[in-house]
Structure formats: structure tokens, C-alpha cells
Design a protein around this motif. Sequence first.
Motif, PDB file in Angstrom:
ATOM      1  N   MET A 145       5.865 -20.348   7.099  1.00 43.53           N
ATOM      2  CA  MET A 145       6.062 -19.011   6.534  1.00 43.53           C
ATOM      3  C   MET A 145       4.902 -18.688   5.592  1.00 43.53           C
ATOM      4  SD  MET A 145       9.377 -17.507   4.475  1.00 43.53           S
ATOM      5  CE  MET A 145       8.994 -18.283   2.903  1.00 43.53           C
ATOM      6  N   SER A 146       4.382 -17.482   5.687  1.00 50.34           N
ATOM      7  CA  SER A 146       3.259 -17.096   4.839  1.00 50.34           C
ATOM      8  C   SER A 146       3.721 -16.896   3.405  1.00 50.34           C
ATOM      9  CB  SER A 146       2.618 -15.805   5.359  1.00 50.34           C
ATOM     10  OG  SER A 146       3.564 -14.752   5.350  1.00 50.34           O
ATOM     11  N   ALA A 147       2.765 -17.035   2.474  1.00 48.67           N
ATOM     12  CA  ALA A 147       3.090 -16.866   1.060  1.00 48.67           C
ATOM     13  C   ALA A 147       3.432 -15.414   0.770  1.00 48.67           C
ATOM     14  CB  ALA A 147       1.903 -17.306   0.207  1.00 48.67           C
ATOM     15  N   ALA A 148       4.391 -15.214  -0.142  1.00 48.40           N
ATOM     16  CA  ALA A 148       4.774 -13.851  -0.534  1.00 48.40           C
ATOM     17  C   ALA A 148       3.609 -13.181  -1.258  1.00 48.40           C
ATOM     18  CB  ALA A 148       6.005 -13.894  -1.428  1.00 48.40           C
ATOM     19  N   ASP A 149       3.355 -11.910  -0.918  1.00 49.91           N
ATOM     20  CA  ASP A 149       2.224 -11.221  -1.532  1.00 49.91           C
ATOM     21  C   ASP A 149       2.481  -9.728  -1.691  1.00 49.91           C
ATOM     22  OD1 ASP A 149       2.147 -10.383   1.069  1.00 49.91           O
ATOM     23  OD2 ASP A 149       0.053 -10.934   1.439  1.00 49.91           O
ATOM     24  N   PHE A 150       3.754  -9.318  -1.840  1.00 52.84           N
ATOM     25  CA  PHE A 150       4.077  -7.894  -1.858  1.00 52.84           C
ATOM     26  C   PHE A 150       4.238  -7.323  -3.263  1.00 52.84           C
ATOM     27  CE2 PHE A 150       7.871 -10.443  -1.098  1.00 52.84           C
ATOM     28  CZ  PHE A 150       8.707 -10.051  -2.134  1.00 52.84           C
ATOM     29  N   LEU A 151       4.055  -8.127  -4.309  1.00 52.90           N
ATOM     30  CA  LEU A 151       4.183  -7.637  -5.674  1.00 52.90           C
ATOM     31  C   LEU A 151       2.826  -7.596  -6.367  1.00 52.90           C
ATOM     32  CD1 LEU A 151       7.339  -9.587  -6.948  1.00 52.90           C
ATOM     33  CD2 LEU A 151       7.228  -7.224  -6.116  1.00 52.90           C
ATOM     34  N   GLU A 152       2.674  -6.675  -7.300  1.00 53.19           N
ATOM     35  CA  GLU A 152       1.497  -6.647  -8.170  1.00 53.19           C
ATOM     36  C   GLU A 152       1.842  -7.414  -9.439  1.00 53.19           C
ATOM     37  OE1 GLU A 152      -0.621  -2.915  -8.641  1.00 53.19           O
ATOM     38  OE2 GLU A 152       0.675  -2.037  -7.097  1.00 53.19           O
TER      39      GLU A 152
END
Length: 261
Positions: free
Chosen positions: A1-8
Amino acid sequence: MSAADFLELPRRPPKPRRVGITHVLDAGTGVAALADLLRSAGRSADIWKAGWGTAYLDPTLREKLALLHGAQVATCLGGTLLEIAWAQGADHRCLDWAAEAGFSHVEVSRGTVAMPLAAKRALIRHAATRFTVLAEVGTKDPAEAAVPSAWRDEALGDLDAGADLVVAEGRQSGTVGIYDAAGAVRPEVVEALVAAVGAGDVVFEAPRAAQQAWFVRRFGPEVNLGNIAPGELLGVETLRLGLRSDTAHATARPTLAGRDS
């Protein structure tokens, strides 16, 4: 699973870090537990201190140090062991042993034995020829008053003697030194240290979540925090990044004020 990256989120500098250090106090984690922890939270750890005299007793010490070095985590010998060695006239032998074992850092303190300030400075100078030195300031005695000017002067002198960082005493309990008996921060002591040497040169021992949050709110996500329990590594990182309610508004972008505002 790819790393989460949807937050600033606030940017964290890559390791090895000079600021935003998370300094862990290890009371005797086993090799297997350490390996598991480093897989999940090793990116959040910067300095791993073998607390008290645990390094002296641990038959797996070298295996643990090798794991930590592989994860880019600096390894630090706790100050209590070096103090006891100094009291027995074995401080140089202790440092020889620490170097041979593979420690990269040592803590120099004087909170356990009656060590004169001049002796502490001499020990810092000697240790700094082979190690990165963390010099602890402040008292472990809850009955002794915390005098901001005394902390300031000791910190400045320790840095002049060759220490790389100052550690502000809080103990594992978080009820002495920079804290009162209830665990509340003594801001006058903290501000005196920061005014003298700068926040970037101080590691604030902060074993409790409320204390960690106070420092993140006061100095931002790149404050140096110490005496973090191994199991709290990811929790501290969430405080730094504003992923907990305690610091969400201190570290988040203005859009968090409300989508409808």
C-alpha cells in the motif's frame, strides 16, 4: 500500500536532524521489540538513550546498537551510569567501554552524585573528543528550587565546554526540573534557557503528552523533545504534525479554521 499523502502537514527535515529531535528514553527494550518498533516508527526517532545503567547490564546491547545505527538513530549512553563511574574514579574507563560498544553520543549530568560544576565541565571536554555530548542541566531533587539564572549559566558553560546540546531536566516522571510536582511546565525556567542558548540547542525532557503538546504549541513542530517512551514515538509525531486535537490548530494551515469561514 502506498504511503498516505492527501493532507497538507508541516514539513519535517530529513534525518539526521538538527532540530525537531525526538530523543527516546529506553528502559530495556528487547531486540525483537526494538526491530518491530523501528520498522513502524524508526523515521520518527533521532536519539536513543539507554537509560540509567541498563546498558551496563544488557547482554544484547551491541545487537541493539547495530539495529539503531542501521535505522539512522543516534545512540546515547545515559548520564546516570557515567555519574556513578565518575564517583568511583572510572569515568574514563566508562567512556572507553561506550566507544568500544558503539555509542555515538553520551549524556553528561550531575543530578545523581555530588559532582562539582568544574568536574562536569572537565568530563564534557574529555567526552567531546570522541562523542557528541548532551549536557543535562537542572536538578532531580523536587525539593530544590529551580532558579532560572542558574540553569541559564550552567547551560552556557556546558556548551562552551564542548557540549552539542543541552538537556533540560524533567526525569521520566515529568515532575521535577522544568516541571512542578503536578507536571505543569515552569515557563520562567524554559524561557530563561531559550533566551540564553536558543530553542534549537535544548532538548526538553517531556515524558507526558500534555507536556509534549505544550512545547509544540510554544515552539512549533521542530522543538526538541526528550525522554519519550519507545511506544510513544508515533504519538509524538502526530503532535508535531497537528494530527491530534492538542496541536491541530497550532501546526495546521489556516484552512483548518473552517471550510465555511
